[in-house]
Scaffold this motif. Structure first.
Motif, PDB file in Angstrom:
ATOM      1  N   ALA A  10       8.401 -13.009 -22.871  1.00 12.67           N
ATOM      2  CA  ALA A  10       8.644 -12.682 -21.453  1.00 12.67           C
ATOM      3  C   ALA A  10       7.655 -11.615 -21.011  1.00 12.67           C
ATOM      4  N   VAL A  11       7.377 -11.604 -19.716  1.00 18.34           N
ATOM      5  CA  VAL A  11       6.453 -10.615 -19.133  1.00 18.34           C
ATOM      6  C   VAL A  11       7.093 -10.038 -17.874  1.00 18.34           C
ATOM      7  N   GLY A  12       6.991  -8.732 -17.711  1.00 18.05           N
ATOM      8  CA  GLY A  12       7.459  -8.080 -16.477  1.00 18.05           C
ATOM      9  C   GLY A  12       6.389  -7.119 -16.003  1.00 18.05           C
ATOM     10  N   ALA A  13       6.409  -6.764 -14.740  1.00 19.68           N
ATOM     11  CA  ALA A  13       5.406  -5.805 -14.248  1.00 19.68           C
ATOM     12  C   ALA A  13       5.895  -5.147 -12.966  1.00 19.68           C
ATOM     13  N   TYR A  14       5.168  -4.124 -12.581  1.00 24.81           N
ATOM     14  CA  TYR A  14       5.490  -3.422 -11.337  1.00 24.81           C
ATOM     15  C   TYR A  14       4.226  -2.769 -10.779  1.00 24.81           C
ATOM     16  N   VAL A  15       3.996  -2.949  -9.487  1.00 23.83           N
ATOM     17  CA  VAL A  15       2.956  -2.161  -8.811  1.00 23.83           C
ATOM     18  C   VAL A  15       3.591  -1.488  -7.592  1.00 23.83           C
ATOM     19  N   PRO A  16       3.224  -0.230  -7.335  1.00 24.06           N
ATOM     20  CA  PRO A  16       3.790   0.478  -6.183  1.00 24.06           C
ATOM     21  C   PRO A  16       3.339  -0.172  -4.875  1.00 24.06           C
ATOM     22  N   GLU A  17       4.095   0.121  -3.806  1.00 24.40           N
ATOM     23  CA  GLU A  17       3.816  -0.523  -2.513  1.00 24.40           C
ATOM     24  C   GLU A  17       2.548  -0.022  -1.832  1.00 24.40           C
ATOM     25  N   PHE A  18       2.293   1.287  -1.935  1.00 27.86           N
ATOM     26  CA  PHE A  18       1.196   1.848  -1.128  1.00 27.86           C
ATOM     27  C   PHE A  18      -0.170   1.345  -1.584  1.00 27.86           C
ATOM     28  N   ARG A  19      -0.951   0.818  -0.618  1.00 24.89           N
ATOM     29  CA  ARG A  19      -2.293   0.305  -0.914  1.00 24.89           C
ATOM     30  C   ARG A  19      -3.332   1.299  -0.437  1.00 24.89           C
ATOM     31  N   LEU A  20      -4.074   1.862  -1.385  1.00 27.14           N
ATOM     32  CA  LEU A  20      -5.185   2.751  -1.034  1.00 27.14           C
ATOM     33  C   LEU A  20      -6.429   1.875  -0.931  1.00 27.14           C
ATOM     34  N   THR A  21      -6.803   1.550   0.306  1.00 22.82           N
ATOM     35  CA  THR A  21      -7.924   0.618   0.526  1.00 22.82           C
ATOM     36  C   THR A  21      -9.260   1.361   0.519  1.00 22.82           C
ATOM     37  N   ASN A  22     -10.344   0.587   0.373  1.00 30.11           N
ATOM     38  CA  ASN A  22     -11.674   1.188   0.449  1.00 30.11           C
ATOM     39  C   ASN A  22     -11.885   1.853   1.815  1.00 30.11           C
ATOM     40  N   LYS A  23     -11.308   1.248   2.849  1.00 31.93           N
ATOM     41  CA  LYS A  23     -11.446   1.800   4.208  1.00 31.93           C
ATOM     42  C   LYS A  23     -10.824   3.191   4.279  1.00 31.93           C
ATOM     43  N   ILE A  24      -9.656   3.355   3.639  1.00 29.75           N
ATOM     44  CA  ILE A  24      -9.012   4.688   3.635  1.00 29.75           C
ATOM     45  C   ILE A  24      -9.896   5.668   2.853  1.00 29.75           C
ATOM     46  N   LEU A  25     -10.434   5.202   1.718  1.00 31.05           N
ATOM     47  CA  LEU A  25     -11.288   6.093   0.916  1.00 31.05           C
ATOM     48  C   LEU A  25     -12.526   6.537   1.707  1.00 31.05           C
ATOM     49  N   GLU A  26     -13.015   5.658   2.585  1.00 30.58           N
ATOM     50  CA  GLU A  26     -14.180   6.015   3.420  1.00 30.58           C
ATOM     51  C   GLU A  26     -13.883   7.248   4.279  1.00 30.58           C
ATOM     52  N   THR A  27     -12.595   7.448   4.607  1.00 28.42           N
ATOM     53  CA  THR A  27     -12.228   8.604   5.439  1.00 28.42           C
ATOM     54  C   THR A  27     -11.995   9.867   4.598  1.00 28.42           C
ATOM     55  N   MET A  28     -11.932   9.687   3.261  1.00 33.95           N
ATOM     56  CA  MET A  28     -11.611  10.830   2.390  1.00 33.95           C
ATOM     57  C   MET A  28     -12.848  11.408   1.697  1.00 33.95           C
ATOM     58  N   ILE A  29     -13.812  10.527   1.354  1.00 36.26           N
ATOM     59  CA  ILE A  29     -14.996  10.953   0.597  1.00 36.26           C
ATOM     60  C   ILE A  29     -16.239  10.250   1.156  1.00 36.26           C
ATOM     61  N   ASP A  30     -17.397  10.677   0.680  1.00 36.96           N
ATOM     62  CA  ASP A  30     -18.660  10.076   1.124  1.00 36.96           C
ATOM     63  C   ASP A  30     -18.889   8.780   0.337  1.00 36.96           C
ATOM     64  N   THR A  31     -18.334   7.685   0.844  1.00 36.20           N
ATOM     65  CA  THR A  31     -18.495   6.395   0.173  1.00 36.20           C
ATOM     66  C   THR A  31     -18.436   5.284   1.205  1.00 36.20           C
ATOM     67  N   THR A  32     -18.681   4.064   0.755  1.00 32.76           N
ATOM     68  CA  THR A  32     -18.552   2.916   1.657  1.00 32.76           C
ATOM     69  C   THR A  32     -17.832   1.774   0.932  1.00 32.76           C
ATOM     70  N   ASP A  33     -17.181   0.968   1.731  1.00 33.05           N
ATOM     71  CA  ASP A  33     -16.515  -0.238   1.210  1.00 33.05           C
ATOM     72  C   ASP A  33     -17.532  -1.081   0.442  1.00 33.05           C
ATOM     73  N   GLU A  34     -18.728  -1.195   1.010  1.00 33.74           N
ATOM     74  CA  GLU A  34     -19.811  -1.981   0.411  1.00 33.74           C
ATOM     75  C   GLU A  34     -20.184  -1.461  -0.985  1.00 33.74           C
ATOM     76  N   TRP A  35     -20.362  -0.122  -1.114  1.00 36.90           N
ATOM     77  CA  TRP A  35     -20.741   0.459  -2.415  1.00 36.90           C
ATOM     78  C   TRP A  35     -19.649   0.153  -3.445  1.00 36.90           C
TER      79      TRP A  35
END
Ligand code: UT7
Length: 332
Positions: A10-35
């Motif tokens: 048997a296999v079970g798993a869990y992932v939390p609901e909140f999605r930290l997207t590349n777009k959100i990261l673009e607002t937090m640090i000097d990065t791009t979705d593309e990179w």
């Protein structure tokens, strides 16, 4: 007497609901979705939000799902092994905390620390417990709350990691299915490239270590990348060779999800087409010990009894390895 094999039942798993997207990261640090997409293959990762929640809370969810799917009670479990580098506390073991939350009243438990290879190490230990005939039901959990040790001002690490948990149940069988072989390696001289500087006995926590941000992941990405590409591909190839398998005999490769480029290199070395490789890094990022069971969980309905599956990982330590699984059941 026929050899006892350890089968994943048997296999079970869990992932939390909140999605930290590349777009959100673009607002937090000097990065791009593309990179991020081109260098890693990641679109988003899940983050466990909320006070008072640790790795054990995700591990508990994965174990609960597994017990429900198998239709057994928690009291039937003999042992729980938890692979993690983000335990709830330095001690006691997170396995014990998950065991308490899940009602595993008759199980003993302990943690395994082998970073991204942790699930393979724990699976190998659990397999030995079953193969020796002493235990009948062993749960192996891979869980990490990487967001607890990621510095969200460091663009070289914070784009990679995410949170999640996966768990498998091991049971004995005399059929020729289950965990067939495992090749594990480690080399502690790799520690300068990937580690956490403080909080251990070498450098206990102090106001200075906190100010110097030494309780976060430290990674020299390029160096780790070089070792990972070679290590994961070599060990997978070696495992295939010693079991007389070619790419045609393999139904699935389940690679640790650290970087899409490392996954592609491993698949190439094994002569496997992309369709045979489980990839979900775009959705979850690198969840350390959880990546491999998360893939098995997501692909479970496609797996058939008798499928040859190779699990492969590389991580901090350095640790690396590959495991050959003959899948034991068809999902109804
Ligand atoms: O799972 C455990 C084992 N871990 C791994 O397997 C991770 C292995 N390493 C990797 O996956 C890659 O090395 C990373 C994804 C961590 C980094 O990718 P890279 O292609 O090796 O990038 P790099 O470190 O060589 O950096 C290239 C450039 C640098 O800029 P300069 O010096 O060329 O101007 C970095 O500063 O990219 C820059 N950079 C970024 N730019 C935008 C680094 N991180 C970012 C970022 N956004 N997030």
């Amino acid at each position: 007497m026929e050899k006892i094999n350890a089968a994943i039942t048997a296999v079970g798993a869990y992932v939390p609901e909140f999605r930290l997207t590349n777009k959100i990261l673009e607002t937090m640090i000097d990065t791009t979705d593309e990179w991020i997409k081109t260098r890693t293959g990641i679109d988003e990762r899940r983050i466990l939000k909320g006070e008072g929640l640790g790795s054990s809370d995700m591990g508990f969810e994965a174990v609960n799902e597994l017990l429900k799917k198998r239709g057994i009670s928690p009291e039937e479990i003999d042992c729980i092994i938890c692979a993690t580098v983000t335990p709830d506390m330095v001690f006691p073991a997170t396995a014990n905390i998950i065991g308490d939350k899940s009602g595993l009243k008759n199980a003993f438990g302990f943690d395994v620390s082998a970073a991204c290879s942790g699930f393979l190490y724990a699976l190998t230990v659990g397999t030995s417990f079953i193969e020796c005939g002493r235990y009948k039901k062993v749960i192996v959990v891979g869980v990490d709350k990487m967001s607890a040790i990621v510095d969200y001002t460091d663009r070289t690490t914070c784009v990679i990691f995410g949170d999640g948990a996966g768990a498998v149940l091991l049971e004995p069988t005399q059929e020729k299915v289950g965990i067939m072989d495992s090749l594990l390696k480690s080399d502690g001289s790799g520690r300068p490239f990937l580690h956490m500087k403080a909080g251990g006995s070498l450098k206990p926590a102090s106001t200075e270590t906190v100010a110097a941000k030494e309780h976060y992941i430290y990674q020299e990405g390029q160096s780790v990348f070089k070792f990972a590409v070679k290590g994961m591909a070599d060990v997978s190839y070696e495992l295939m060779q010693r079991n007389n398998l070619t790419g045609d005999d393999i139904s699935w490769l389940v690679p640790h999800q650290a970087n899409l480029r490392i996954i592609d290199a491993t698949a190439n070395r094994m002569s496997l087409p992309k369709e045979k490789v489980m990839i979900n890094i775009h959705k979850y990022g690198n969840t350390t010990a959880a990546t491999i069971p998360l893939c098995l969980w997501e692909w479970e309905s496609k797996l058939k009894k008798g499928d040859n599956i190779i699990l492969a990982a590389f991580g901090g330590g350095f640790t690396w390895g590959a495991t050959l699984v003959k899948w034991a059941y068809d999902t109804k």
